[in-house]
Design an enzyme around this catalytic site. Structure first.
Site, PDB file in Angstrom:
ATOM      1  N   ASN A  48       0.827  -0.947   0.201  1.00  0.00           N
ATOM      2  CA  ASN A  48       0.061   0.087  -0.013  1.00  0.00           C
ATOM      3  C   ASN A  48       0.854   1.097  -0.065  1.00  0.00           C
ATOM      4  O   ASN A  48       1.882   1.489   0.850  1.00  0.00           O
ATOM      5  CB  ASN A  48      -0.927  -0.001   1.311  1.00  0.00           C
ATOM      6  CG  ASN A  48      -1.696   1.208   1.245  1.00  0.00           C
ATOM      7  OD1 ASN A  48      -1.543   2.242   1.215  1.00  0.00           O
ATOM      8  ND2 ASN A  48      -3.096   0.551   1.306  1.00  0.00           N
ATOM      9  N   HIS A  59      -3.347   0.680  -3.491  1.00  0.00           N
ATOM     10  CA  HIS A  59      -3.592  -0.288  -2.783  1.00  0.00           C
ATOM     11  C   HIS A  59      -2.505  -1.354  -2.861  1.00  0.00           C
ATOM     12  O   HIS A  59      -1.794  -1.200  -3.933  1.00  0.00           O
ATOM     13  CB  HIS A  59      -4.887  -0.800  -2.778  1.00  0.00           C
ATOM     14  CG  HIS A  59      -6.079   0.128  -2.238  1.00  0.00           C
ATOM     15  ND1 HIS A  59      -7.206  -0.465  -1.597  1.00  0.00           N
ATOM     16  CD2 HIS A  59      -5.956   1.389  -1.886  1.00  0.00           C
ATOM     17  CE1 HIS A  59      -7.988   0.469  -0.962  1.00  0.00           C
ATOM     18  NE2 HIS A  59      -7.182   1.599  -1.075  1.00  0.00           N
ATOM     19  N   GLU A  61      -2.504  -4.351  -3.738  1.00  0.00           N
ATOM     20  CA  GLU A  61      -2.899  -5.455  -4.730  1.00  0.00           C
ATOM     21  C   GLU A  61      -2.703  -4.636  -5.962  1.00  0.00           C
ATOM     22  O   GLU A  61      -2.172  -5.221  -7.159  1.00  0.00           O
ATOM     23  CB  GLU A  61      -4.251  -6.055  -4.568  1.00  0.00           C
ATOM     24  CG  GLU A  61      -4.475  -6.624  -3.255  1.00  0.00           C
ATOM     25  CD  GLU A  61      -5.032  -5.822  -2.170  1.00  0.00           C
ATOM     26  OE1 GLU A  61      -5.367  -6.628  -0.838  1.00  0.00           O
ATOM     27  OE2 GLU A  61      -4.846  -4.733  -2.168  1.00  0.00           O
ATOM     28  N   CYS A  86     -10.061  -5.107  -0.619  1.00  0.00           N
ATOM     29  CA  CYS A  86     -11.221  -4.473  -0.680  1.00  0.00           C
ATOM     30  C   CYS A  86     -11.937  -4.367  -1.961  1.00  0.00           C
ATOM     31  O   CYS A  86     -11.554  -5.449  -3.001  1.00  0.00           O
ATOM     32  CB  CYS A  86     -10.965  -3.081  -0.530  1.00  0.00           C
ATOM     33  SG  CYS A  86     -10.118  -2.288  -1.935  1.00  0.00           S
ATOM     34  N   CYS A  89      -9.846  -3.671  -5.155  1.00  0.00           N
ATOM     35  CA  CYS A  89      -9.042  -4.702  -5.461  1.00  0.00           C
ATOM     36  C   CYS A  89      -9.371  -6.208  -5.784  1.00  0.00           C
ATOM     37  O   CYS A  89      -8.840  -6.820  -6.754  1.00  0.00           O
ATOM     38  CB  CYS A  89      -7.748  -4.898  -4.357  1.00  0.00           C
ATOM     39  SG  CYS A  89      -7.107  -3.110  -3.860  1.00  0.00           S
ATOM     40  N   ASP A 149      -8.386   5.165   4.522  1.00  0.00           N
ATOM     41  CA  ASP A 149      -7.947   4.115   3.699  1.00  0.00           C
ATOM     42  C   ASP A 149      -9.200   3.342   3.408  1.00  0.00           C
ATOM     43  O   ASP A 149      -9.317   2.641   2.144  1.00  0.00           O
ATOM     44  CB  ASP A 149      -6.946   3.171   4.097  1.00  0.00           C
ATOM     45  CG  ASP A 149      -6.553   2.256   3.153  1.00  0.00           C
ATOM     46  OD1 ASP A 149      -5.886   2.444   2.188  1.00  0.00           O
ATOM     47  OD2 ASP A 149      -6.631   1.004   3.557  1.00  0.00           O
TER      48      ASP A 149
END
Length: 153
Positions: A48, A59, A61, A86, A89, A149
């Site tokens: 991140n 992020h 990923e 999330c 992602c 976030d």
């Protein structure tokens, strides 16, 4: 083609994702890390970088996928992340047809595991204390950054 990772692979690649999370923390960012593996080898790493780059889409990923560059297809890859992806992602994983996602934990921010599974992605939640503790500590020490976030600011 059997893409189900064994316990040794999951631990090995999750350790690499944890190292990425620690790197992000050392840079002053949020401690979430990710790796993408193919054929038992890491082809991309990320963490991140929202704070470091001032980029709300940075992020772990997404950073990992960017680091991979153009690899053609993702149909034989496994995405590892220290936190369950999330919706943004998870959307990338579904869009690129990544068939397996392995998360270090899903307690700090319960997210998109059920949705990914509904699209055919095989999801593993390792529920690792190390991943959970790292994020809990960060969220307690930096509540505003954490709330931003996860979209709760």
């Amino acid at each position: 083609m059997n893409l189900e990772p064994n316990a040794k692979e999951m631990q090995q690649f999750m350790n690499e994702a944890i190292a990425q999370a620690r790197q992000g923390l050392a840079e002053g960012g949020i401690p979430i890390g990710s790796v993408l593996a193919r054929d038992g080898k890491i082809i991309g790493r990320g963490h991140n970088r929202r704070v470091q780059h001032g980029d709300p889409t940075a992020h772990a990923e997404i950073d990992c996928l960017k680091q991979c560059g153009r690899i053609g297809n993702y149909k034989d890859t496994i995405l590892y992340s220290t936190l369950m992806p999330c919706t943004m992602c998870a959307g990338a994983a579904v869009l690129f047809r990544i068939p397996v996602v392995v998360a270090g934990e899903n307690r700090t921010f319960h997210s998109a595991d059920q949705w990914m599974e509904s699209t055919g992605v095989k999801v593993f939640d390792l529920d690792l204390a190390e991943c959970y503790d790292m994020l809990q500590r960060f969220a307690a020490e930096h509540p505003d950054i954490w709330a931003e976030d996860i979209g709760e600011l």
